[in-house]
Design a protein around this motif. Structure first.
Motif, PDB file in Angstrom:
ATOM      1  N   ASP A  37       0.810  -1.213   0.000  1.00  0.00           N
ATOM      2  CA  ASP A  37       0.000   0.000   0.000  1.00  0.00           C
ATOM      3  C   ASP A  37       0.845   1.265   0.000  1.00  0.00           C
ATOM      4  O   ASP A  37       0.490   2.267  -0.617  1.00  0.00           O
ATOM      5  CB  ASP A  37      -0.902  -0.024   1.236  1.00  0.00           C
ATOM      6  N   SER A  38       1.986   1.223   0.711  1.00  0.00           N
ATOM      7  CA  SER A  38       2.802   2.429   0.841  1.00  0.00           C
ATOM      8  C   SER A  38       4.007   2.443  -0.091  1.00  0.00           C
ATOM      9  O   SER A  38       4.872   3.312   0.030  1.00  0.00           O
ATOM     10  CB  SER A  38       3.282   2.571   2.298  1.00  0.00           C
ATOM     11  N   ALA A  39       4.073   1.507  -1.043  1.00  0.00           N
ATOM     12  CA  ALA A  39       5.235   1.422  -1.933  1.00  0.00           C
ATOM     13  C   ALA A  39       5.432   2.689  -2.751  1.00  0.00           C
ATOM     14  O   ALA A  39       6.558   3.035  -3.114  1.00  0.00           O
ATOM     15  CB  ALA A  39       5.096   0.213  -2.863  1.00  0.00           C
TER      16      ALA A  39
ATOM     17  N   ARG B   3       1.270   5.393  -7.346  1.00  0.00           N
ATOM     18  CA  ARG B   3       0.325   5.070  -6.280  1.00  0.00           C
ATOM     19  C   ARG B   3      -0.985   4.562  -6.884  1.00  0.00           C
ATOM     20  O   ARG B   3      -1.492   5.113  -7.855  1.00  0.00           O
ATOM     21  CB  ARG B   3       0.062   6.291  -5.405  1.00  0.00           C
ATOM     22  N   VAL B   4      -1.501   3.517  -6.260  1.00  0.00           N
ATOM     23  CA  VAL B   4      -2.727   2.883  -6.742  1.00  0.00           C
ATOM     24  C   VAL B   4      -3.802   3.066  -5.679  1.00  0.00           C
ATOM     25  O   VAL B   4      -3.569   2.796  -4.496  1.00  0.00           O
ATOM     26  CB  VAL B   4      -2.500   1.378  -7.013  1.00  0.00           C
TER      27      VAL B   4
ATOM     28  N   ALA C 113      -5.093  -2.855   4.543  1.00  0.00           N
ATOM     29  CA  ALA C 113      -4.186  -1.739   4.808  1.00  0.00           C
ATOM     30  C   ALA C 113      -4.703  -0.492   4.113  1.00  0.00           C
ATOM     31  O   ALA C 113      -5.291  -0.571   3.028  1.00  0.00           O
ATOM     32  CB  ALA C 113      -2.777  -2.059   4.322  1.00  0.00           C
ATOM     33  N   GLN C 114      -4.475   0.636   4.739  1.00  0.00           N
ATOM     34  CA  GLN C 114      -4.843   1.932   4.162  1.00  0.00           C
ATOM     35  C   GLN C 114      -3.762   2.934   4.534  1.00  0.00           C
ATOM     36  O   GLN C 114      -3.369   3.026   5.697  1.00  0.00           O
ATOM     37  CB  GLN C 114      -6.198   2.391   4.685  1.00  0.00           C
ATOM     38  N   ALA C 115      -3.257   3.670   3.553  1.00  0.00           N
ATOM     39  CA  ALA C 115      -2.130   4.581   3.778  1.00  0.00           C
ATOM     40  C   ALA C 115      -2.494   6.012   3.413  1.00  0.00           C
ATOM     41  O   ALA C 115      -3.221   6.257   2.429  1.00  0.00           O
ATOM     42  CB  ALA C 115      -0.915   4.134   2.965  1.00  0.00           C
TER      43      ALA C 115
END
Length: 601
Positions: free
Chosen positions: A312-314, A409-410, A425-427
């Motif tokens: 998620d945070s890549a 970002r997706v 997960a949520q960023a």
């Protein structure tokens, strides 16, 4: 027994026993507690706990016993071959087991409901309402002993080391109570690498100390390590700059430990491993890659929440981008493809050649060393290093760093695996470590976890766990759930975190609890050697004592108003991303209803 086990192999095993007995641990939990648990079996069964801890006499006796070539064969014959106790257990996998269990549970519930009276059904409804009421109650924490903010130590420990040069190699000598052990590290900058070499860099560090060295094959090298050291290892660290999440700070660390008497042997082996590691034993390389794949596949569900957060945070920073591409879900996908590809002999040859050329690139790049040990040992180690590290100071090139590509970002991505639960997960975009809001975000994560997320995701939602974390490396604030039976409902809970924080349900007492948690993580005790190594590498990252004290003060100054401000700043924005590790059916539903992109592992 026809074969005699070589005495040198037995001596190596005893050497490892001595290392294990001498080494002061404490990184996982306190060393005193480790000793207590180690002695507990002897105390329970009427033995001598002290003798179990102090095994010097036992080691001396065993060294005398192994002089007899029949010693080990006799033990094997007596305890294994002549042992009449046998158990054979055969397991056959059933691909339909989960469906059968679900069907059986559904049938059981239907049958139970059909037999229930109206009064029994109403009792269940009332019990559920009572449970919800109990979960909403605020416990009186004042009945328990409490650590106060005034109990927090004012100062952080400082690094105490001195630098010397051995053959032009900068070496930091740092004293620590190590009980007769010495720890050595060589820290390597990243040379100029091709794209192919950079992609295989994690596999180079993973295999560097697991292959042969010089004229020795990998088995001989492993025996040499066991006989003289506590083992060697290489690791790759890719972190973000403390001021900017898209600037990388990468290094390779070759490390080892040994008894003081083997300090020179360890230094020689480290130098030879750096310059002479062999990547021509193709079967060994094939085995190591396959082991990497299997270990990664087996850790998916046990580590699912971390993998989902990485995915998620890549797109937020180089640290999470690199981790996702190499040790995350994308990395597993890449390793599976590589492992399959290496079935081809020519591909395996090319793979080995790339590892060798990458190792050669490190031979001339700048580096430095760290030696941790007792003060008297550090005073006498100079001669050892002068003899052992004659090639270490030959570096002539400055490091070029490691280029890390940030993926786009997706908004939503669903990674599919075989699981009946979900890892959500949520960023949200945040700030780097050096920003004034950084310590406040760390405290915020504790407040949301303890006061809102855990009660709603774990207690009411039935997940194994859930919470929030601030990741300074990727400059992101992340929500997560672990082994979660729900998915969309959990994302609704994530989105409700800000409203809860702004309501009267958020109490100042939760802030104090979170501050203690953050400081506790900072002050978590570790072994003396590990503490010194940690402080040294923090210094390399630019996090000196003054900046860490300022960050600590930022944590201690947090209050509910400041947390509400940073939450509104970083969580109110609609710029968020989501990732979930889930099953095929849920992934398809998320793709259709919320436009998640489906990713196969």
């Amino acid at each position: 027994m026809r074969e005699v086990i070589p005495k040198k192999h037995l001596a190596a095993l005893l050497h490892q026993l001595e290392l294990g007995q001498r080494e002061i641990g404490g990184d996982g939990y306190p060393f005193g507690l480790q000793l207590f648990l180690r002695a507990l079996p002897a105390a329970i069964h009427g033995g001598d706990p002290v003798a179990l801890l102090d095994i010097d006499e036992a080691l001396l006796e065993l060294r005398q016993e192994i002089a007899n070539p029949a010693f080990i064969p006799q033990l094997i014959q007596s305890w294994l071959l002549d042992n009449p106790h046998r158990v054979r257990l055969v397991l056959s996998p059933d691909n339909g087991l989960n469906a059968q269990k679900a069907q059986a549970e559904r049938a059981h519930l239907d049958a139970t409901q059909a037999l229930m009276t109206p009064e029994q059904k109403q009792a269940i409804v009332e019990l559920a309402a009572a449970l919800e009421e109990r979960q909403a109650q605020e416990d009186d924490v004042n009945i328990l002993p409490k650590v106060e903010l005034s109990d927090i130590p004012a100062e952080l420990p400082q690094f105490n080391g001195r630098s010397e040069y051995f053959h032009h190699l900068k070496t930091t000598l740092a004293p620590a109570a190590t009980n007769g052990l010495v720890y050595q590290q060589v820290i390597l900058d990243i040379p100029a690498l091709t794209r192919e070499q950079a992609d295989l860099l994690p596999l180079l560090t993973g295999t560097w100390a697991e292959v042969g060295v010089g004229s020795d094959d990998y088995l001989s090298t492993q025996m040499r390590q066991a006989s003289l050291t506590g083992g060697l290892g290489a690791s790759l660290s890719v972190a973000a700059h403390k001021d900017d999440p898209v600037q990388s700070r990468a290094k390779v660390v070759l490390s080892g430990k040994a008894l003081n008497s083997n300090a020179m042997a360890l230094a020689q082996l480290m130098e030879q491993t750096l310059f002479e590691a062999r990547f021509d034993e193709l079967d060994r390389l094939r085995e190591l890659v396959s082991m990497t794949r299997v270990n990664a596949e087996q850790s998916i569900t046990s580590n699912g929440h971390s993998l989902a957060m990485l995915a998620d945070s890549a797109g937020f920073g180089v640290s999470s981008a690199f981790a996702h591409a190499n040790s995350g879900l994308l990395g597993l996908k890449r390793f599976k493809a590589l492992d399959d590809r290496l079935e081809n002999e020519s591909e395996l040859d090319a793979f080995a050649a790339t590892l060798a050329s990458t190792r050669d690139a490190f031979a001339s790049v700048s580096r430095q060393a760290l030696i941790v040990g007792e003060s008297d040992m550090l005073l006498s180690i100079n001669d050892h290093l002068e003899q052992a590290w004659q090639r270490m100071g030959d570096a002539t090139q400055k490091g070029q760093g490691l280029m890390v590509d940030l993926p786009q970002r997706v908004a939503g991505q669903a990674w599919v695996t075989s699981t009946q639960v979900h890892f959500c997960a949520q960023a949200h975009a945040a700030v780097s470590w050096s920003h004034a809001d950084s310590p406040l975000l760390s405290v915020l994560s504790g407040v949301l976890r303890n006061g809102y997320l855990h009660p709603n995701i774990r207690e009411k939602g039935g997940a194994y766990g859930g919470g929030a974390s601030y990741d300074a490396e990727s400059a992101s604030f992340r929500f997560f759930s672990y082994r979660d039976p729900r998915c969309e409902e959990t994302y609704d809970i994530f989105d409700g975190a800000l409203a809860w924080l702004l309501s009267n349900d958020a109490k100042e007492s939760l802030v104090e609890e979170a501050i203690l948690g953050v400081i506790g993580a900072m002050d978590k005790p570790s072994s003396p050697a590990s503490e010194v190594k940690k402080l040294f590498h923090l210094g390399l990252a630019g996090k000196d004592h003054a900046s860490r004290m300022a960050w600590r003060q930022g944590v201690l100054s947090a209050n509910l108003d400041s947390l509400r401000r940073v939450a509104q700043t970083y969580l109110a924005s609609g710029a968020k991303t989501r990732a979930v590790l889930t099953n095929e059916a849920t992934a398809q539903r998320l793709a259709q209803e919320q436009h998640f992109e489906i990713r196969e592992i």
